[in-house]
Design a protein around this motif. Structure first.
Motif, short mmCIF file in Angstrom:
data_model
loop_
_atom_site.label_atom_id
_atom_site.label_comp_id
_atom_site.label_asym_id
_atom_site.label_seq_id
_atom_site.Cartn_x
_atom_site.Cartn_y
_atom_site.Cartn_z
N ALA A 69 57.04 35.26 49.36
CA ALA A 69 57.05 36.11 48.17
C ALA A 69 55.66 36.20 47.56
O ALA A 69 55.24 37.26 47.08
CB ALA A 69 58.05 35.58 47.15
N LEU A 70 54.94 35.11 47.58
CA LEU A 70 53.58 35.10 47.04
C LEU A 70 52.66 36.02 47.85
O LEU A 70 51.84 36.75 47.29
CB LEU A 70 53.03 33.67 47.04
CG LEU A 70 51.68 33.46 46.39
CD1 LEU A 70 51.72 33.86 44.93
CD2 LEU A 70 51.26 32.01 46.52
N SER A 71 52.84 36.02 49.17
CA SER A 71 52.05 36.92 50.02
C SER A 71 52.38 38.38 49.72
O SER A 71 51.48 39.23 49.68
CB SER A 71 52.33 36.63 51.48
OG SER A 71 51.91 35.34 51.82
N ALA A 72 53.66 38.67 49.51
CA ALA A 72 54.07 40.04 49.20
C ALA A 72 53.47 40.51 47.88
O ALA A 72 52.97 41.64 47.77
CB ALA A 72 55.58 40.14 49.16
N VAL A 73 53.49 39.64 46.88
CA VAL A 73 52.92 40.02 45.58
C VAL A 73 51.42 40.23 45.69
O VAL A 73 50.86 41.16 45.10
CB VAL A 73 53.25 38.94 44.52
CG1 VAL A 73 52.44 39.14 43.26
CG2 VAL A 73 54.72 38.96 44.20
N SER A 74 50.75 39.41 46.47
CA SER A 74 49.30 39.58 46.65
C SER A 74 48.98 40.90 47.33
O SER A 74 48.02 41.58 46.96
CB SER A 74 48.74 38.42 47.47
OG SER A 74 48.88 37.21 46.76
N LEU A 75 49.79 41.29 48.32
CA LEU A 75 49.57 42.57 48.98
C LEU A 75 49.79 43.74 48.02
O LEU A 75 49.03 44.72 48.02
CB LEU A 75 50.49 42.70 50.19
CG LEU A 75 50.11 41.86 51.39
CD1 LEU A 75 51.20 41.94 52.46
CD2 LEU A 75 48.78 42.33 51.96
N VAL A 76 50.82 43.65 47.20
CA VAL A 76 51.09 44.72 46.24
C VAL A 76 49.95 44.82 45.23
O VAL A 76 49.55 45.92 44.83
CB VAL A 76 52.44 44.50 45.54
CG1 VAL A 76 52.61 45.42 44.35
CG2 VAL A 76 53.57 44.68 46.52
N ASN A 77 49.42 43.68 44.80
CA ASN A 77 48.30 43.69 43.85
C ASN A 77 47.08 44.35 44.46
O ASN A 77 46.32 45.04 43.76
CB ASN A 77 47.98 42.27 43.38
CG ASN A 77 49.00 41.74 42.41
OD1 ASN A 77 49.70 42.50 41.75
ND2 ASN A 77 49.11 40.43 42.35
N GLN A 78 46.85 44.18 45.74
CA GLN A 78 45.72 44.84 46.39
C GLN A 78 45.92 46.35 46.40
O GLN A 78 44.97 47.12 46.17
CB GLN A 78 45.55 44.33 47.82
CG GLN A 78 44.99 42.93 47.89
CD GLN A 78 44.85 42.44 49.32
OE1 GLN A 78 45.19 43.15 50.27
NE2 GLN A 78 44.38 41.23 49.48
N VAL A 79 47.14 46.80 46.66
CA VAL A 79 47.41 48.24 46.65
C VAL A 79 47.25 48.80 45.25
O VAL A 79 46.66 49.87 45.06
CB VAL A 79 48.85 48.51 47.19
CG1 VAL A 79 49.23 49.96 46.98
CG2 VAL A 79 48.93 48.14 48.65
#
Length: 61
Positions: A47-57
C-alpha cells in the motif's frame, strides 16, 4: 535612475504575487502527500508503494 528603481520594484512585486500562491500550493500538496505516506505506512509495504506512485503522478499533474 529612480525611474529604473521603481520599475524594478514593480517587477519584483508582480513576481512575488505570482510565485507566492504557487509556493503555498506546492507546500500544501507536499504536506498532504507526506500525511498519506505516514498513515498508509502502518498498513503495509504494498500500500505504501501504491501511495508513493500516486504521489508521483499527482506531482507531474
Amino acid at each position: 535612475m529612480e525611474k529604473t528603481q521603481t520599475k524594478q520594484n514593480g517587477f519584483y512585486r508582480s513576481l512575488f504575487a505570482l510565485v507566492l500562491p504557487i509556493a503555498v500550493q506546492n507546500l500544501i500538496s507536499t504536506a498532504v502527500s507526506s500525511a498519506d505516506v505516514v498513515m498508509v505506512g502502518y498498513v503495509g509495504q504494498d500500500a505504501l508503494s501504491a501511495v508513493s506512485l500516486v504521489n508521483q503522478v499527482m506531482f507531474v499533474l
